[in-house]
Scaffold this motif. Structure first.
Motif, short mmCIF file in Angstrom:
data_model
loop_
_atom_site.label_atom_id
_atom_site.label_comp_id
_atom_site.label_asym_id
_atom_site.label_seq_id
_atom_site.Cartn_x
_atom_site.Cartn_y
_atom_site.Cartn_z
N PRO A 58 -4.54 5.96 -1.18
CA PRO A 58 -5.55 4.97 -0.79
C PRO A 58 -6.00 5.18 0.65
O PRO A 58 -5.27 5.73 1.48
CB PRO A 58 -4.83 3.63 -0.96
N THR A 59 -7.19 4.71 0.95
CA THR A 59 -7.74 4.80 2.30
C THR A 59 -7.62 3.45 3.00
O THR A 59 -7.42 2.41 2.37
CB THR A 59 -9.22 5.21 2.28
N VAL A 60 -7.76 3.48 4.31
CA VAL A 60 -7.74 2.23 5.08
C VAL A 60 -8.88 1.32 4.64
O VAL A 60 -8.70 0.10 4.52
CB VAL A 60 -7.84 2.53 6.59
N ALA A 61 -10.04 1.89 4.35
CA ALA A 61 -11.19 1.08 3.93
C ALA A 61 -10.89 0.37 2.61
O ALA A 61 -11.28 -0.79 2.42
CB ALA A 61 -12.43 1.97 3.78
N GLU A 62 -10.19 1.04 1.71
CA GLU A 62 -9.84 0.40 0.44
C GLU A 62 -8.90 -0.78 0.67
O GLU A 62 -9.03 -1.83 0.03
CB GLU A 62 -9.21 1.42 -0.51
N ILE A 63 -7.95 -0.63 1.57
CA ILE A 63 -7.03 -1.72 1.89
C ILE A 63 -7.81 -2.88 2.50
O ILE A 63 -7.60 -4.05 2.15
CB ILE A 63 -5.93 -1.25 2.85
N ALA A 114 0.82 -1.21 0.00
CA ALA A 114 0.00 0.00 0.00
C ALA A 114 0.86 1.26 0.00
O ALA A 114 1.98 1.26 0.48
CB ALA A 114 -0.91 0.01 1.23
N ALA A 115 0.30 2.31 -0.55
CA ALA A 115 0.87 3.64 -0.34
C ALA A 115 0.30 4.18 0.97
O ALA A 115 -0.57 3.57 1.59
CB ALA A 115 0.53 4.56 -1.51
N GLY A 116 0.78 5.33 1.41
CA GLY A 116 0.36 5.87 2.69
C GLY A 116 -1.13 6.10 2.78
O GLY A 116 -1.76 6.59 1.83
#
Length: 263
Positions: free
Chosen positions: A229-234, A188-190
């Motif tokens: 990206p968001t945490v939800a996407e991860i 992931a990116a940040g």
């Protein structure tokens, strides 16, 4: 539900990423076993999951203690009947680790992530992999970040540590694949809403003499979507990769960088 009747262990479940993945797994029917070094945040996550109708158990586990990890995984297997998913989302505070030039770092600062992340992932994956191989199924998930595959300054030992985790994931996939176990690393990116990223971006911003907001904007501009990206996407991808719908995926690095890395 994608993870119905699955037992999933989440290490670092009290953190931003671990808790989001735990909620997502539980929402898709998994019984989640939340593990970490501090009980209070784990209990808070468990209470929210249970209030939403999910099943969550809590255990205090030091992922660098191999006896504790083995005992916990054995307890999960005995209590739940199987170990179907293992996700390691443990992290370290980054002050003193990032934001300095490698040539100016102390040996201890460089060494800490190098000795923590690969070992933690080895111990948790080994414990889960043994049980999964015996039962003939299971998914091991790891997580790293974009500097593992790019040339980024001021990362200290973090980028090499993440690269080691990715290499470990591929090796595990090669060995466990014939026994029905998949291994996938999420890269992931940040994720800007996490407290850790606020800390990390602040360290880098200070090193460059700019504001945290300016550094955030710089990083977002490096993605193809122009936002991180968001945490939800991860968490959503973690659910898919852990489910049987991604049964053809193993030994791979799932690119969740929003185009910061282009494969």
């Amino acid at each position: 539900m994608l993870l119905e009747k699955k037992n999933a262990i989440i290490y670092g479940a009290g953190g931003a990423v671990g808790s989001a993945v735990a909620h997502a797994f539980a929402a898709e029917g998994a019984r989640v076993f939340l593990a970490g070094r501090t009980s209070a945040p784990l209990k808070a996550v468990a209470e929210k999951i249970q209030a939403s109708g999910g099943a969550a158990d809590v255990a205090t586990v030091d992922v660098l203690d191999e006896d504790a990890v083995e005992a916990h995984v054995s307890a999960v297997a005995e209590n739940g009947g199987s170990v179907d998913v293992s996700f390691n989302a443990v992290s370290l505070p980054q002050t003193g680790i990032q934001g300095k030039w490698i040539v100016d770092m102390s040996t201890d600062s460089f060494d800490l992530p190098m000795t923590t992340y690969p070992k933690a992932n080895f111990l948790t994956a080994r414990a889960a992999g043994r049980r999964m191989a015996a039962q003939g199924s299971g998914v091991i998930l790891t997580i790293t970040a974009s500097p593992s595959r790019t040339a980024v300054p001021l990362m200290g030992g973090m980028a090499p540590a993440w690269a080691a985790v990715e290499s470990l994931s591929r090796g595990l996939a090669a060995e466990l694949g014939p026994r029905g176990v998949r291994v996938v690393c999420l890269n992931a990116a940040g994720m800007p809403e996490t407290p850790q990223l606020t800390e990390v971006y602040g360290l880098h911003a200070d090193a460059y003499g700019i504001s945290g907001e300016a550094f955030h904007a710089r990083m977002a501009e490096r993605t193809l979507r122009k936002h991180l990206p968001t945490v939800a996407e991860i968490a959503n991808v973690a659910v898919f990769v852990a489910s049987d719908r991604s049964s053809a995926m193993t030994g791979t690095i799932a690119n969740l960088t929003g185009g910061m890395i282009v494969d």
